[in-house]
Design a protein around this motif. Sequence first.
Motif, PDB file in Angstrom:
ATOM      1  N   ALA A 510      -2.338   1.255 -10.469  1.00  0.00           N
ATOM      2  CA  ALA A 510      -1.699   1.223  -9.107  1.00  0.00           C
ATOM      3  C   ALA A 510      -2.560   1.357  -7.517  1.00  0.00           C
ATOM      4  CB  ALA A 510      -0.769   1.825  -8.596  1.00  0.00           C
ATOM      5  N   ILE A 511      -3.474   2.540  -7.664  1.00  0.00           N
ATOM      6  CA  ILE A 511      -4.229   3.020  -6.406  1.00  0.00           C
ATOM      7  C   ILE A 511      -5.091   2.247  -6.486  1.00  0.00           C
ATOM      8  CG2 ILE A 511      -3.225   5.485  -7.081  1.00  0.00           C
ATOM      9  CD1 ILE A 511      -6.262   6.489  -8.751  1.00  0.00           C
ATOM     10  N   ARG A 512      -6.006   1.567  -7.171  1.00  0.00           N
ATOM     11  CA  ARG A 512      -6.812   0.354  -6.753  1.00  0.00           C
ATOM     12  C   ARG A 512      -6.400  -1.042  -7.128  1.00  0.00           C
ATOM     13  NH1 ARG A 512     -10.147  -0.058 -13.075  1.00  0.00           N
ATOM     14  NH2 ARG A 512      -9.882  -2.634 -12.586  1.00  0.00           N
ATOM     15  N   GLU A 513      -5.408  -1.128  -7.304  1.00  0.00           N
ATOM     16  CA  GLU A 513      -4.417  -2.714  -6.974  1.00  0.00           C
ATOM     17  C   GLU A 513      -5.141  -2.979  -5.484  1.00  0.00           C
ATOM     18  OE1 GLU A 513      -2.020  -5.811  -8.182  1.00  0.00           O
ATOM     19  OE2 GLU A 513      -3.737  -4.303  -8.805  1.00  0.00           O
ATOM     20  N   LEU A 514      -5.167  -4.780  -5.424  1.00  0.00           N
ATOM     21  CA  LEU A 514      -5.680  -4.845  -4.338  1.00  0.00           C
ATOM     22  C   LEU A 514      -4.867  -6.556  -4.983  1.00  0.00           C
ATOM     23  CD1 LEU A 514      -6.920  -4.912  -1.922  1.00  0.00           C
ATOM     24  CD2 LEU A 514      -9.354  -6.446  -3.474  1.00  0.00           C
ATOM     25  N   SER A 515      -4.642  -7.211  -5.254  1.00  0.00           N
ATOM     26  CA  SER A 515      -3.500  -8.469  -5.519  1.00  0.00           C
ATOM     27  C   SER A 515      -2.246  -8.053  -5.133  1.00  0.00           C
ATOM     28  CB  SER A 515      -4.386  -9.042  -6.555  1.00  0.00           C
ATOM     29  OG  SER A 515      -5.553  -9.420  -6.827  1.00  0.00           O
ATOM     30  N   SER A 516      -1.645  -7.710  -5.857  1.00  0.00           N
ATOM     31  CA  SER A 516       0.036  -7.117  -4.815  1.00  0.00           C
ATOM     32  C   SER A 516      -0.124  -6.798  -3.861  1.00  0.00           C
ATOM     33  CB  SER A 516       0.124  -6.684  -5.604  1.00  0.00           C
ATOM     34  OG  SER A 516      -0.079  -7.245  -7.433  1.00  0.00           O
ATOM     35  N   ALA A 517      -0.703  -6.340  -3.123  1.00  0.00           N
ATOM     36  CA  ALA A 517      -0.595  -5.621  -2.015  1.00  0.00           C
ATOM     37  C   ALA A 517      -1.670  -6.785  -1.030  1.00  0.00           C
ATOM     38  CB  ALA A 517      -1.648  -4.095  -1.647  1.00  0.00           C
ATOM     39  N   LEU A 518      -2.087  -7.429  -0.808  1.00  0.00           N
ATOM     40  CA  LEU A 518      -2.969  -8.400  -0.171  1.00  0.00           C
ATOM     41  C   LEU A 518      -1.956  -9.014   0.851  1.00  0.00           C
ATOM     42  CD1 LEU A 518      -5.500  -9.943   0.491  1.00  0.00           C
ATOM     43  CD2 LEU A 518      -5.150 -11.565  -1.219  1.00  0.00           C
ATOM     44  N   PHE A 519      -0.254  -9.459   0.218  1.00  0.00           N
ATOM     45  CA  PHE A 519      -0.190 -10.244   1.223  1.00  0.00           C
ATOM     46  C   PHE A 519       1.167  -9.834   2.039  1.00  0.00           C
ATOM     47  CE2 PHE A 519      -2.048 -13.770  -1.504  1.00  0.00           C
ATOM     48  CZ  PHE A 519      -2.590 -14.302  -0.630  1.00  0.00           C
ATOM     49  N   LEU A 520       1.205  -8.315   1.544  1.00  0.00           N
ATOM     50  CA  LEU A 520       2.378  -7.670   1.912  1.00  0.00           C
ATOM     51  C   LEU A 520       2.399  -6.475   3.125  1.00  0.00           C
ATOM     52  CD1 LEU A 520       4.148  -7.463  -1.798  1.00  0.00           C
ATOM     53  CD2 LEU A 520       4.535  -9.009  -0.237  1.00  0.00           C
ATOM     54  N   ILE A 521       1.213  -6.195   3.327  1.00  0.00           N
ATOM     55  CA  ILE A 521       0.904  -4.870   4.558  1.00  0.00           C
ATOM     56  C   ILE A 521       0.455  -5.058   5.786  1.00  0.00           C
ATOM     57  CG2 ILE A 521      -0.641  -3.651   1.764  1.00  0.00           C
ATOM     58  CD1 ILE A 521      -2.959  -5.247   5.066  1.00  0.00           C
ATOM     59  N   THR A 522       0.597  -4.179   6.687  1.00  0.00           N
ATOM     60  CA  THR A 522       0.436  -4.497   7.575  1.00  0.00           C
ATOM     61  C   THR A 522       0.093  -3.448   8.380  1.00  0.00           C
ATOM     62  OG1 THR A 522       2.505  -3.052   8.319  1.00  0.00           O
ATOM     63  CG2 THR A 522       2.779  -5.342   8.011  1.00  0.00           C
ATOM     64  N   PRO A 523      -0.801  -3.371   9.128  1.00  0.00           N
ATOM     65  CA  PRO A 523      -1.694  -2.166   9.461  1.00  0.00           C
ATOM     66  C   PRO A 523      -1.505  -0.861   9.489  1.00  0.00           C
ATOM     67  CG  PRO A 523      -1.540  -3.675  11.794  1.00  0.00           C
ATOM     68  CD  PRO A 523      -0.760  -4.182  10.513  1.00  0.00           C
ATOM     69  N   ASN A 524       0.625  -0.616   9.546  1.00  0.00           N
ATOM     70  CA  ASN A 524       0.909   1.006   9.374  1.00  0.00           C
ATOM     71  C   ASN A 524       1.426   0.711   7.696  1.00  0.00           C
ATOM     72  OD1 ASN A 524       0.979   1.139  11.979  1.00  0.00           O
ATOM     73  ND2 ASN A 524       2.755   0.116  11.973  1.00  0.00           N
ATOM     74  N   THR A 525       0.873  -0.287   7.097  1.00  0.00           N
ATOM     75  CA  THR A 525       0.640   0.424   5.625  1.00  0.00           C
ATOM     76  C   THR A 525      -0.003   0.013   4.678  1.00  0.00           C
ATOM     77  OG1 THR A 525       1.910  -2.068   5.301  1.00  0.00           O
ATOM     78  CG2 THR A 525       3.488  -0.381   5.545  1.00  0.00           C
ATOM     79  N   LYS A 526      -1.454  -0.052   5.517  1.00  0.00           N
ATOM     80  CA  LYS A 526      -2.524  -0.363   4.362  1.00  0.00           C
ATOM     81  C   LYS A 526      -2.620   0.017   3.191  1.00  0.00           C
ATOM     82  CE  LYS A 526      -5.538  -3.199   7.833  1.00  0.00           C
ATOM     83  NZ  LYS A 526      -6.994  -2.881   8.742  1.00  0.00           N
ATOM     84  N   VAL A 527      -3.109  -0.070   2.282  1.00  0.00           N
ATOM     85  CA  VAL A 527      -3.547   1.544   0.893  1.00  0.00           C
ATOM     86  C   VAL A 527      -5.642   1.046   1.217  1.00  0.00           C
ATOM     87  CG1 VAL A 527      -1.208   0.670  -0.145  1.00  0.00           C
ATOM     88  CG2 VAL A 527      -3.019  -0.615  -0.469  1.00  0.00           C
ATOM     89  N   VAL A 528      -6.050   2.007  -0.150  1.00  0.00           N
ATOM     90  CA  VAL A 528      -6.748   2.346   0.472  1.00  0.00           C
ATOM     91  C   VAL A 528      -8.335   0.982  -0.240  1.00  0.00           C
ATOM     92  CG1 VAL A 528      -8.806   3.073  -0.732  1.00  0.00           C
ATOM     93  CG2 VAL A 528      -6.999   4.571  -0.528  1.00  0.00           C
ATOM     94  N   SER A 529      -7.386   0.204  -1.136  1.00  0.00           N
ATOM     95  CA  SER A 529      -8.210  -1.067  -1.442  1.00  0.00           C
ATOM     96  C   SER A 529      -8.405  -2.089  -0.451  1.00  0.00           C
ATOM     97  CB  SER A 529      -7.185  -1.462  -2.600  1.00  0.00           C
ATOM     98  OG  SER A 529      -5.913  -1.666  -2.458  1.00  0.00           O
ATOM     99  N   ILE A 530      -7.298  -2.328   0.525  1.00  0.00           N
ATOM    100  CA  ILE A 530      -7.280  -2.958   1.616  1.00  0.00           C
ATOM    101  C   ILE A 530      -8.757  -2.227   2.559  1.00  0.00           C
ATOM    102  CG2 ILE A 530      -5.572  -4.247   3.412  1.00  0.00           C
ATOM    103  CD1 ILE A 530      -5.654  -5.641   0.596  1.00  0.00           C
ATOM    104  N   LEU A 531      -8.514  -1.147   2.747  1.00  0.00           N
ATOM    105  CA  LEU A 531      -9.072  -0.441   4.026  1.00  0.00           C
ATOM    106  C   LEU A 531     -10.461  -1.000   3.409  1.00  0.00           C
ATOM    107  CD1 LEU A 531      -8.890   0.879   6.168  1.00  0.00           C
ATOM    108  CD2 LEU A 531      -9.876   3.077   5.118  1.00  0.00           C
ATOM    109  N   ILE A 532     -10.936  -1.021   2.181  1.00  0.00           N
ATOM    110  CA  ILE A 532     -12.487  -0.827   1.522  1.00  0.00           C
ATOM    111  C   ILE A 532     -13.051  -2.640   2.023  1.00  0.00           C
ATOM    112  CG2 ILE A 532     -13.493  -1.745  -0.429  1.00  0.00           C
ATOM    113  CD1 ILE A 532     -12.211   1.048  -1.458  1.00  0.00           C
ATOM    114  N   LEU A 533     -11.932  -3.585   1.406  1.00  0.00           N
ATOM    115  CA  LEU A 533     -11.557  -4.758   1.356  1.00  0.00           C
ATOM    116  C   LEU A 533     -12.330  -5.076   3.552  1.00  0.00           C
ATOM    117  CD1 LEU A 533     -11.777  -7.854   0.295  1.00  0.00           C
ATOM    118  CD2 LEU A 533      -9.675  -7.764   1.341  1.00  0.00           C
TER     119      LEU A 533
END
Length: 575
Positions: A510-533
């Motif tokens: 989960a801490i490395r998950e990208l696909s499930s978070a891709l369309f659900l994040i906003t600037p306030n809910t970003k996770v590390v995988s999206i930040l790396i992208l």
Amino acid sequence: MTRTSFFESLPGQLVVAYRQLDLTILVWIVIALALAFLTVNPVLSLLVDSFRSIADRTFTLQNYVSAFTSPVKLSAVWTTALYAAGVSILTAILAVPTAWAVSRTDMPLKGFVRVLVLGSFILPSYLGAVAWILIAGPNSGWLNIAWRYLTGFEGALINVYSFSGLVFVTALYSYAFVFVFASDGFDRLSSEMEDAANILGAGPVRTTLRITMPLVAPAIIGGMIVTFLETFTLFGTPAILALPARINVMTLELWSYFQYPVNPYGAAAYALPLIGITCLLFLLQRLYFGRKGYVTISGKTTERRLIALGKYKWVFLGYSLAVSALALGLPLVALTQAAFTTAWGRKLSFDNLTLENFRYALFENDATVNAIANTALYSSAAATLAVILSLAVAYVVARRLLPFAGTLGMLCMAPFVIPGIVIAIGFYSAYANAPFYLYGTGAIIIIAFTTRFLPIAYVNSTAGMKSLNPEMEDAVRILGGSRIRALRSVVMPLLKGSIAGSWMLVFIPAIRELSSALFLITPNTKVVSILILDYSQGANFEILSAIGLITLVASVCIYLISRLLIGRDVMLRKQ
């Protein structure tokens, strides 16, 4: 009304039914509803949205017409199929010799090789793709600089911004799937049939090719199918390598639906066939191998003897270490070099070394700090929810507490055949708007992560539940306790190791998950995988590498702590 008068007012049959009713059944019904909320509702919402018009939300087939008559989108489907097939074949080439050598031969350092394979699994594929840009980028990659310096030829020896480069890098971070399937098959295989072949005059090579490999073929192909499906729905590596190379794949097309102007209904129509492809492949596998009559485990005690390779054991060891070096060793060196330098493209010198990248990432950049905190919160919450739900469902299925208990087990496994990127779009369709309005909150990411990794927790919980004799729970109930009391006092303590293992098996992916978070994040809910992208798209590889190393170190520390607490290897344990 007193309890006695209440009973007296009921017909006789209802009195008996009421007395026999276990009120804890309400708990199981709530769990069934929660499972439907996680797995059924998003898929149904995705299906409904695929027939909605973007203009007025009325019924239409235009979304499917647009998705599957466009030459660009159809080309993306064909390219993705070739990409996934290439990765699947290459992973088998990388993994099967290593798995055979580890499981069936006297090759030295077998435990070390297994750890290296685990390391390549922990390293996220998108972070590995960034590392290979540093290693084999056409202009500034180490290998290409060295190639031009040594040969004097212009041009690149290896170009990761190509279709072959995309296949190669993806395979390096997918071969662990085939390795786990294949090594499990080799471990379970008895030596009896190999011995019979040797008695009849077959040599080790012919025996391996004619006897061993056909027997393990179902496991190998199973791993290749999982790899094919993972690659088909992979986003991170294509976003980093295929997008600059203008290689169009399905996940990038899905991503384009969420660029301005956003069209979630078109994305739903384009995403739904991915579920069909997944189900079709698993069905074909079951139909094909269901006809096979291979038996590798008999009822009697069998012996599995290791094959003496002689001097060739060093060849196989060298091959295994070379694959691990490509998947883990070189990328870690590249990421470390970039993380500790002011400019990764400059030569390594004291004036180029710095700790500023880590200080900036951990203490100065609010986006990084928030992403790390969000990742820890969402992953731990998802792991906790997945374990609670999977344990409860496994208990209901094992004890047959509900008439539709088997269906609950199927729903727990359903996300296994739903690609992560489809889960994200499904949750966007189901919960972004009225009546839930969860888009932009951490809750929608937590429940998406929970759904994504629920099958992992359920398989582990089911294995643990099967090891328990129900007589101990019956003793609690005979003494007046409820099922909930038996679950809390007997089942939970006995399965604490399995519970902790399930939690870790969900938390680390989960801490490395990208696909499930891709369309659900906003600037306030970003996770590390999206930040790396985000950093990769800005070519800020120094900060990116620092964040990546922080994530890797945290993952390894958590894994080591779990081994100490649980007393076994939860990642390499066979389910």
